[in-house]
Design a protein around this motif. Structure first.
Motif, PDB file in Angstrom:
ATOM      1  N   UNK A   1       0.820  -1.261   0.048  1.00 58.29           N
ATOM      2  CA  UNK A   1       0.008  -0.154   0.052  1.00 58.29           C
ATOM      3  C   UNK A   1       0.890   1.381  -0.200  1.00 58.29           C
ATOM      4  N   UNK A   2       0.421   2.216  -0.846  1.00 59.51           N
ATOM      5  CA  UNK A   2       1.315   3.593  -1.065  1.00 59.51           C
ATOM      6  C   UNK A   2       1.318   4.256   0.477  1.00 59.51           C
ATOM      7  N   UNK A 137     -18.097   4.968   6.170  1.00 54.33           N
ATOM      8  CA  UNK A 137     -18.167   3.591   6.724  1.00 54.33           C
ATOM      9  C   UNK A 137     -18.237   3.652   8.249  1.00 54.33           C
ATOM     10  N   UNK A 139     -17.664   1.159  11.470  1.00 57.42           N
ATOM     11  CA  UNK A 139     -16.912  -0.200  12.033  1.00 57.42           C
ATOM     12  C   UNK A 139     -17.291  -0.341  13.333  1.00 57.42           C
ATOM     13  N   UNK A 152      -7.902   2.285   6.780  1.00 59.94           N
ATOM     14  CA  UNK A 152      -9.226   2.187   5.731  1.00 59.94           C
ATOM     15  C   UNK A 152      -8.995   3.932   5.289  1.00 59.94           C
ATOM     16  N   UNK A 155      -6.471   4.419   2.775  1.00 59.01           N
ATOM     17  CA  UNK A 155      -6.847   3.955   1.526  1.00 59.01           C
ATOM     18  C   UNK A 155      -7.674   4.806   0.527  1.00 59.01           C
TER      19      UNK A 155
ATOM     20  N   UNK B 155     -16.794  -4.313  -0.849  1.00 56.93           N
ATOM     21  CA  UNK B 155     -15.964  -3.202  -1.227  1.00 56.93           C
ATOM     22  C   UNK B 155     -14.737  -2.900  -0.526  1.00 56.93           C
ATOM     23  N   UNK B 156     -15.054  -3.066   0.981  1.00 60.02           N
ATOM     24  CA  UNK B 156     -13.801  -2.962   2.017  1.00 60.02           C
ATOM     25  C   UNK B 156     -13.097  -3.945   1.748  1.00 60.02           C
ATOM     26  N   UNK B 159     -10.829  -3.131  -1.419  1.00 63.56           N
ATOM     27  CA  UNK B 159      -9.919  -2.051  -1.023  1.00 63.56           C
ATOM     28  C   UNK B 159      -8.825  -2.629  -0.183  1.00 63.56           C
ATOM     29  N   UNK B 160      -9.140  -3.308   0.975  1.00 67.58           N
ATOM     30  CA  UNK B 160      -7.891  -3.968   1.734  1.00 67.58           C
ATOM     31  C   UNK B 160      -7.006  -4.750   1.012  1.00 67.58           C
ATOM     32  N   UNK B 163      -4.769  -2.653  -1.569  1.00 67.21           N
ATOM     33  CA  UNK B 163      -3.789  -2.046  -0.722  1.00 67.21           C
ATOM     34  C   UNK B 163      -2.726  -3.023  -0.302  1.00 67.21           C
TER      35      UNK B 163
END
Lengths: 208, 382
Positions: A1-2, A137, A139, A152, A155, B155-156, B159-160, B163
């Motif tokens: 991941x960047x 979102x 959680x 998250x 991202x 979707x989560x 994305x995870x 990434x």
């Protein structure tokens, strides 16, 4: 991941009848004040101009108030409404209001309470107040999980889905409550801190 | 970015215990919705798609699920069957375990009203218990975002994985029809007195449903079956208008649809069908029709699966995405059960008969309380 740069450019912590803004104690109520009274006083002090507040449940009031204080000095207008994201978390979801709603079911079920029996309604209330239309979102975790919220949010920023994000923790269960919100942006601002789980923890751990 | 493949899926619902059983029932036009006489749930009869007496027990036979709630049993059975389709070991390596629900174990409040077991009603606690059944010891992720939870959980996961935080994900979700939820929708005058009729002129509101569904995702092409479906781009938006009423314009859902297509490198002409939320409330379906227009999808076939499953809340996005995935693989457009005559102000092409057509992609959408919308593209591996 960047790991593109991002910064915590504002923060708000509310717990134990105290309100912290960007690391400083902004206001405190008498120790032991009831949550409802405390939220009302906070509203009077920092807003007083939003009658919809009074219809909200405690979770939405707390999150709404934290966002109000967080954005008091933050130039969130720099961002397009579609590019402001919200990433929230808590432990009890809407359980506090669930209990209140279920108490009405044996007589006349209250639609006004039922609508708040979802954890993400607090996000909706913040979006309505500030016009945010972007990604969001909710959680639920066992306790504040800075790493999860950070991952998250990062991202969403790295993929260009958002240019700013309100993220953190908003928890209410009976008289126990706690809100910690961060404004995270791509660009550095005066007093901003690097967006890292450790910095989030430092702010979360703030006590007077 | 690397692709994310759907390598296994499951639906446990009134229509069956596997995706194959469910998909066959849907293609035959069967509905799980029936008139219910359960006085524990409602003083008057009501329509809902609930597990028949003994159905869940029959499904659980041999799985030793004593000590688990109905909600947890639904999740466990669904994950177990999905896992049986792969040789992925979720306890090793980088697998996310993601649970989607709105109300989790809220049934415990009805069973023990005097002293509800608050700890067991925490969504994270119940998700952890379910994950532990599969010897998954890391913390599960729990998404609770009203009726978009199921699709947002997928979707989560995408994305995870994209990434680089995980290589695989188990994404599961469930909700149960309870007095709590039913009374709430009734208090809004939002429950239909007949099986729901999405997009129909005579629609009268929602029908509730229950069930669980699971998808298993990976970035490893070697684990993907020959005709695997790829999880393409998705997008979430907020109406910023009202917490219980949808947008007046549909602009925000329309934006999510456009972003999902754009970020998948697609245009409306590429979309085989739109699997809409289609709850059959007056305002939801009207809003969706406007959004479909704003996204340029008014000519594409549109369907809603609520006539088969009812509204399964936190499971809806998962159950309906899976039916859509199999419809895509079978090059089939599923009809909208309960729909007869179009009843929205902006005309949309509601699918009313089972049709076959060549297609590579479909778009799934969901919307919910709190003003939330999500849209996501699923594509055939090319």
């Amino acid at each position: 991941m960047s790991n593109g740069n991002a910064y915590i450019t504002a923060s708000c912590v509310i717990r134990d009848q105290q309100v912290f803004s960007n690391g400083s104690l902004l206001w405190q109520d008498a120790p032991g004040a009831e949550l409802t009274d405390f939220l009302r006083k906070g509203y009077d002090r920092f807003s007083g101009q939003y009658p919809k507040f009074h219809k909200m449940d405690a979770l939405s009031k707390l999150g709404w108030l934290a966002a109000e204080i967080l954005l008091r000095t933050a130039p969130v207008e720099d961002h397009l409404p579609e590019q402001v994201a919200i990433v929230l978390s808590n432990r009890s979801a809407s359980l506090d209001t669930d209990l209140r709603y279920y108490n009405t079911v044996k007589d006349i079920p209250s639609p006004a309470l039922f609508v708040y029996t979802l954890a993400n309604i607090v996000i909706g209330e913040i979006c309505i107040r500030h016009g945010f239309k972007g990604e969001h979102i909710f959680f639920t975790t066992g306790g504040f999980d800075a790493q999860q919220v950070k991952a998250y949010t990062q991202i969403l920023l790295d993929t260009g889905v958002a240019t700013a994000c309100l993220c953190g923790w908003v928890e209410v269960m009976e008289q126990q409550y706690e809100a910690v919100l961060y404004l995270v942006e791509r660009q550095q601002r005066e007093g901003g801190k690097p967006f890292a789980a450790e910095e989030m923890r430092n702010i979360y751990d703030l006590r007077f | 970015m690397s692709k994310v493949y759907v390598i296994a899926d499951n639906i446990v619902a009134p229509l069956g215990r596997t995706t194959a059983e469910n998909f066959a029932a849907v293609c035959q036009g069967k509905s799980g919705i029936q008139l219910q006489h359960n006085r524990l749930l409602s003083p008057a009869d009501f329509y809902a798609a609930v597990m028949a007496p003994g159905q869940l027990e029959a499904y659980s036979n041999g799985s030793n699920l004593e000590g688990y709630t109905k909600f947890e049993q639904l999740l466990i059975l669904s994950v177990q069957e999905a896992l049986s389709q792969t040789n992925l070991d979720i306890t090793r390596g980088r697998t996310a375990f993601i649970v989607s629900t709105t109300k989790g174990n809220i049934e415990l409040l009805e069973q023990q009203p005097a002293q509800p077991p608050l700890g067991e009603m925490e969504l994270f606690a119940t998700a952890k218990k379910v994950a532990a059944y599969f010897n998954f010891t890391a913390a599960p992720l729990v998404v609770s975002n009203a009726c978009i939870s199921g699709l947002l959980a997928i979707l989560t996961a995408r994305r995870l994985i994209a990434a680089g935080l995980y290589d695989h994900a188990v994404v599961t979700g469930a909700d149960v029809v309870t007095q709590f939820v039913l009374s709430g929708f009734q208090s809004f005058q939002a429950v239909s007195n007949e099986p729901c009729r999405p997009f129909d002129a005579a629609r009268k509101g929602v029908t509730l449903g229950e069930g669980a569904a699971t998808v298993i995702l990976t970035n490893q092409p070697s684990l993907a079956p020959a005709n695997a479906v790829v999880v393409n781009a998705g997008s979430v938006s907020n109406d910023a208008n009202h917490i219980s009423g949808p947008s007046r314009t549909g602009a925000e859902l329309g934006m999510a649809m456009r972003h999902a297509m754009l970020n998948s490198g697609l245009t409306p002409a590429d979309i085989g069908f739109v699997s809409a939320h289609g709850t059959a409330t007056l305002y939801n379906d009207e809003m969706e029709a406007k959004a479909i227009h704003l996204a340029g999808l008014q000519d594409r076939p549109v369907n809603s699966f609520k006539g088969y499953y009812g509204h399964t809340l936190g499971a809806a996005g998962l159950i309906e995405a899976i039916i859509g995935v199999h419809a895509l693989q079978q090059q089939t457009v599923i009809p909208t059960l309960g729909f007869e005559q179009l009843g929205v102000s902006m005309p949309v092409n509601v699918s009313s008969a089972l049709t076959r057509q060549p297609m590579q992609h479909y778009l799934k959408t969901v919307s919910g309380f709190g003003g939330c919308n999500a849209a996501m593209v699923f594509s055939m591996e090319q």
